[in-house]
Design an enzyme around this catalytic site. Structure first.
Site, PDB file in Angstrom:
ATOM      1  N   TYR A  67       0.865  -1.359   0.047  1.00 30.55           N
ATOM      2  CA  TYR A  67       0.099  -0.155   0.072  1.00 30.55           C
ATOM      3  C   TYR A  67       0.871   1.315  -0.028  1.00 30.55           C
ATOM      4  O   TYR A  67       0.629   2.245  -0.553  1.00 30.55           O
ATOM      5  CB  TYR A  67      -0.931  -0.117   1.397  1.00 30.55           C
ATOM      6  CG  TYR A  67      -1.756   1.111   1.185  1.00 30.55           C
ATOM      7  CD1 TYR A  67      -3.177   0.980   0.664  1.00 30.55           C
ATOM      8  CD2 TYR A  67      -1.581   2.404   1.704  1.00 30.55           C
ATOM      9  CE1 TYR A  67      -4.103   1.936   0.405  1.00 30.55           C
ATOM     10  CE2 TYR A  67      -2.544   3.408   1.593  1.00 30.55           C
ATOM     11  CZ  TYR A  67      -3.764   3.324   1.071  1.00 30.55           C
ATOM     12  OH  TYR A  67      -4.646   4.121   0.948  1.00 30.55           O
ATOM     13  N   PHE A 119      -5.179  21.472 -24.169  1.00 37.01           N
ATOM     14  CA  PHE A 119      -6.172  20.052 -24.626  1.00 37.01           C
ATOM     15  C   PHE A 119      -7.362  20.169 -23.899  1.00 37.01           C
ATOM     16  O   PHE A 119      -7.511  20.911 -22.866  1.00 37.01           O
ATOM     17  CB  PHE A 119      -4.923  18.963 -24.003  1.00 37.01           C
ATOM     18  CG  PHE A 119      -5.919  17.591 -24.300  1.00 37.01           C
ATOM     19  CD1 PHE A 119      -6.003  17.287 -25.793  1.00 37.01           C
ATOM     20  CD2 PHE A 119      -6.186  16.732 -23.374  1.00 37.01           C
ATOM     21  CE1 PHE A 119      -6.651  15.951 -25.862  1.00 37.01           C
ATOM     22  CE2 PHE A 119      -7.036  15.650 -23.967  1.00 37.01           C
ATOM     23  CZ  PHE A 119      -6.936  15.240 -25.164  1.00 37.01           C
ATOM     24  N   ASP A 120      -8.366  19.486 -24.385  1.00 36.69           N
ATOM     25  CA  ASP A 120      -9.874  19.774 -23.919  1.00 36.69           C
ATOM     26  C   ASP A 120      -9.695  19.258 -22.610  1.00 36.69           C
ATOM     27  O   ASP A 120     -10.485  19.997 -21.799  1.00 36.69           O
ATOM     28  CB  ASP A 120     -10.623  18.985 -24.909  1.00 36.69           C
ATOM     29  CG  ASP A 120     -10.394  17.767 -25.440  1.00 36.69           C
ATOM     30  OD1 ASP A 120      -9.755  17.078 -25.077  1.00 36.69           O
ATOM     31  OD2 ASP A 120     -10.987  17.365 -26.340  1.00 36.69           O
ATOM     32  N   ASP A 210       2.707  20.480 -20.034  1.00 38.46           N
ATOM     33  CA  ASP A 210       1.710  19.255 -20.386  1.00 38.46           C
ATOM     34  C   ASP A 210       2.461  18.136 -21.097  1.00 38.46           C
ATOM     35  O   ASP A 210       2.760  18.675 -22.407  1.00 38.46           O
ATOM     36  CB  ASP A 210       0.544  19.837 -21.126  1.00 38.46           C
ATOM     37  CG  ASP A 210      -0.596  18.639 -21.356  1.00 38.46           C
ATOM     38  OD1 ASP A 210      -0.253  17.428 -21.154  1.00 38.46           O
ATOM     39  OD2 ASP A 210      -1.720  18.957 -21.648  1.00 38.46           O
ATOM     40  N   ALA A 212       2.486  15.193 -22.173  1.00 39.86           N
ATOM     41  CA  ALA A 212       1.975  13.903 -22.737  1.00 39.86           C
ATOM     42  C   ALA A 212       2.840  13.270 -23.789  1.00 39.86           C
ATOM     43  O   ALA A 212       3.124  12.136 -23.879  1.00 39.86           O
ATOM     44  CB  ALA A 212       0.417  14.063 -23.275  1.00 39.86           C
ATOM     45  N   LYS A 253       0.390   8.247 -23.454  1.00 39.56           N
ATOM     46  CA  LYS A 253       0.973   8.671 -24.627  1.00 39.56           C
ATOM     47  C   LYS A 253       2.240   8.120 -24.503  1.00 39.56           C
ATOM     48  O   LYS A 253       2.656   7.109 -24.691  1.00 39.56           O
ATOM     49  CB  LYS A 253       0.769  10.250 -24.803  1.00 39.56           C
ATOM     50  CG  LYS A 253      -0.623  10.699 -25.044  1.00 39.56           C
ATOM     51  CD  LYS A 253      -1.770  10.127 -24.287  1.00 39.56           C
ATOM     52  CE  LYS A 253      -2.981  11.024 -24.510  1.00 39.56           C
ATOM     53  NZ  LYS A 253      -3.464  12.192 -23.731  1.00 39.56           N
ATOM     54  N   HIS A 445     -20.172  15.586 -29.267  1.00 38.91           N
ATOM     55  CA  HIS A 445     -19.702  14.477 -30.280  1.00 38.91           C
ATOM     56  C   HIS A 445     -19.599  13.106 -29.705  1.00 38.91           C
ATOM     57  O   HIS A 445     -19.675  11.885 -30.473  1.00 38.91           O
ATOM     58  CB  HIS A 445     -18.418  14.989 -30.818  1.00 38.91           C
ATOM     59  CG  HIS A 445     -17.125  15.176 -29.684  1.00 38.91           C
ATOM     60  ND1 HIS A 445     -17.453  16.097 -28.809  1.00 38.91           N
ATOM     61  CD2 HIS A 445     -15.987  14.426 -29.509  1.00 38.91           C
ATOM     62  CE1 HIS A 445     -16.383  15.950 -27.987  1.00 38.91           C
ATOM     63  NE2 HIS A 445     -15.615  14.962 -28.148  1.00 38.91           N
TER      64      HIS A 445
END
Ligand SMILES: *Cc1c(COP(=O)(O)O)cnc(C)c1O
Length: 457
Positions: A67, A119-120, A210, A212, A253, A445
């Site tokens: 843990y 990014f969204d 960011d 990624a 990614k 979408h």
């Protein structure tokens, strides 16, 4: 050639055109609602879809599931500390969890986050913290055909103007997305990053990466930025992380894992705030919502992703597909980048107006003709209509993204994509537009139901 050979295989499904036609109808022409078993080549995303290496699998088997204070955590921690240099590293289950932890701890309502492009999910987490996410993309990024190599850069003049203008006191953070996913997967130059860091230091605003696709960004820097041509991707990446005050990363990614992420920060007070929120909402600070085996596989992936032979092949295969796509007569956002190709559907299907979604039409046609799943990034994603379906706003470009999973598909799969696009481009007039018959109030979408409509030509 691919710098690996294949040891484990997974069959891909083959379907008939008739079956795909029926599947499209059944899911109301929303490709998110297909069963993955109905897709032959899945280019919906490069996130969490990569193939693990034998070394990653082995590292996972040796994972320590304690843990707290597991061996897996210390391996992960050592790897990320060496790579980034940040004083505090916190694991999180994926990128958006890292974003939420960081922004909830860093931002106060009413403040502003500036970025080359958010990014969204990054934007969503800034907005959930009661703040404004403002994009300052470079002017070159607006010309889809320009082959300028660093179209992911932030606009330094607008950044300086914002940091000295009337909103200056509300700017709480600057985010650099490497590579710029929202802007066509284009890279950021080290020169641009350095100047951004200098401005941030001058005006006392923290800079976060960011990260990624930090390795793909580093590779493109070694190819296209003169001062870095003799650097290894690792040297570029290490320098980039050290120009910023911290980072958040989706390891789905460039960590080449199916799940994982982290936050890195230097500021001890901010780190403490993040850690408490992490413990309350994700998991204890030495696992952050992940299993020990996930931390081990992420540590291994973060090293493998910087292998020049891996990055070289990834850039080559994207370039190869780009060549096939252009030869088929389909334009893309230039230059091609590494994690995805963005097809210019608006230009290919000029007979379909934005409010009949040319990007979505091309996306459906790729599935119908070739069993290929892609993602629309056009007016279905960004546009708006009134209650009668009349257009209120449309997207600046009608694009389709072909995301390229890491180490998954081989050259003959890419040839199939090229062949399918060639077939579609030869007969664009048989491609129909669409109309929405049902939609959700946000993120439409994902859930929209559509039906084909014949369009005037
Ligand atoms: C995918 C992605 C995220 C979010 O990460 P998840 O792991 O999907 O939550 C954030 N920023 C960028 C640039 C991304 O590509």
């Amino acid at each position: 050639m691919e710098p690996y050979r294949i040891k484990v295989v997974e069959p891909i499904p083959f379907t008939t055109r008739q079956q795909r036609q029926e599947a499209l109808k059944r899911v109301n022409y929303n490709l998110f609602d297909l069963r993955a078993e109905e897709v032959t080549i899945d280019l919906l995303t490069d996130s969490g879809t990569g193939a693990l290496s034998a070394a990653q699998q082995a590292a996972g088997m040796a994972g320590d599931e304690s843990y707290s204070g597991s061996r897996s955590f210390y391996r992960f921690h050592e790897t990320v500390t060496e790579l980034t240099g940040y004083a505090h590293i916190l694991p999180a289950h994926q990128g958006r969890a890292a974003e939420r932890i960081l922004f909830s701890s860093l931002l106060e309502p009413g403040q502003i986050s500036l970025a080359n492009t958010h990014f969204d999910t990054t934007r969503a987490n800034v907005e959930l913290a009661g703040c404004e996410a403002r994009d300052l993309p470079s002017p070159e990024s607006r010309d889809l055909d320009s082959t300028q190599p660093f179209k992911g850069n932030i606009d330094l003049e607008v950044l300086r103007a914002t940091l000295t203008g009337p909103d200056a006191s509300r700017v709480a953070v600057v985010v650099m997305t490497l590579t710029n996913n929202g802007g066509g997967g284009q890279p950021v130059s080290m020169e641009n990053l350095k100047q951004t860091a200098a401005l941030c230091r001058q005006y006392g605003v923290p800079l976060f990466l960011d990260a990624a696709r930090f390795a793909e960004n580093a590779w493109l820097v070694t190819r296209h930025e003169d001062a870095y041509r003799d650097h290894t991707p690792r040297q570029v990446a290490e320098e980039a992380f050290r120009l910023a005050d911290g980072c958040m990363m989706s390891a789905k990614k460039d960590g080449i894992v199916h799940i994982g992420g982290f936050v890195g920060v230097n500021d001890p007070e901010l780190a403490q705030k993040c850690e408490l929120l992490l413990i309350a909402t994700e998991g204890f600070a030495t696992y952050g919502g992940l299993a020990g085996r996930d931390l081990d596989m992420m540590a291994q992936g973060l090293n493998e992703v910087l292998e020049p032979s891996y990055l070289q092949e990834r850039a080559d295969i994207a370039g190869y597909l780009a060549k096939r796509v252009r030869a088929a007569g389909v334009d893309i956002i230039e230059p091609p980048g590494m994690h995805a190709l963005y097809l210019n559907a608006g230009r290919l299907l000029p007979h379909i107006p934005p409010h009949n979604y040319p990007g979505h039409a091309l996306s459906c046609q790729l599935y119908l003709e070739g069993g290929i799943r892609s993602a629309e990034l056009g007016s279905l994603y960004l546009g708006k209509e009134d209650e009668d379906g009349n257009p209120v706003a449309s997207a600046p470009y009608e694009l389709v993204r072909l995301a390229l999973p890491r180490r998954v598909y081989t050259r003959s799969h890419y040839d199939h994509i090229g062949d399918t696009l060639e077939k579609i481009a030869k007969d664009t007039h048989s491609v129909y537009g669409f109309r929405i018959v049902d939609q959700s109030p946000i993120l439409r979408h994902f859930r929209a139901k559509l039906e084909p409509v014949p369009v005037a030509r």
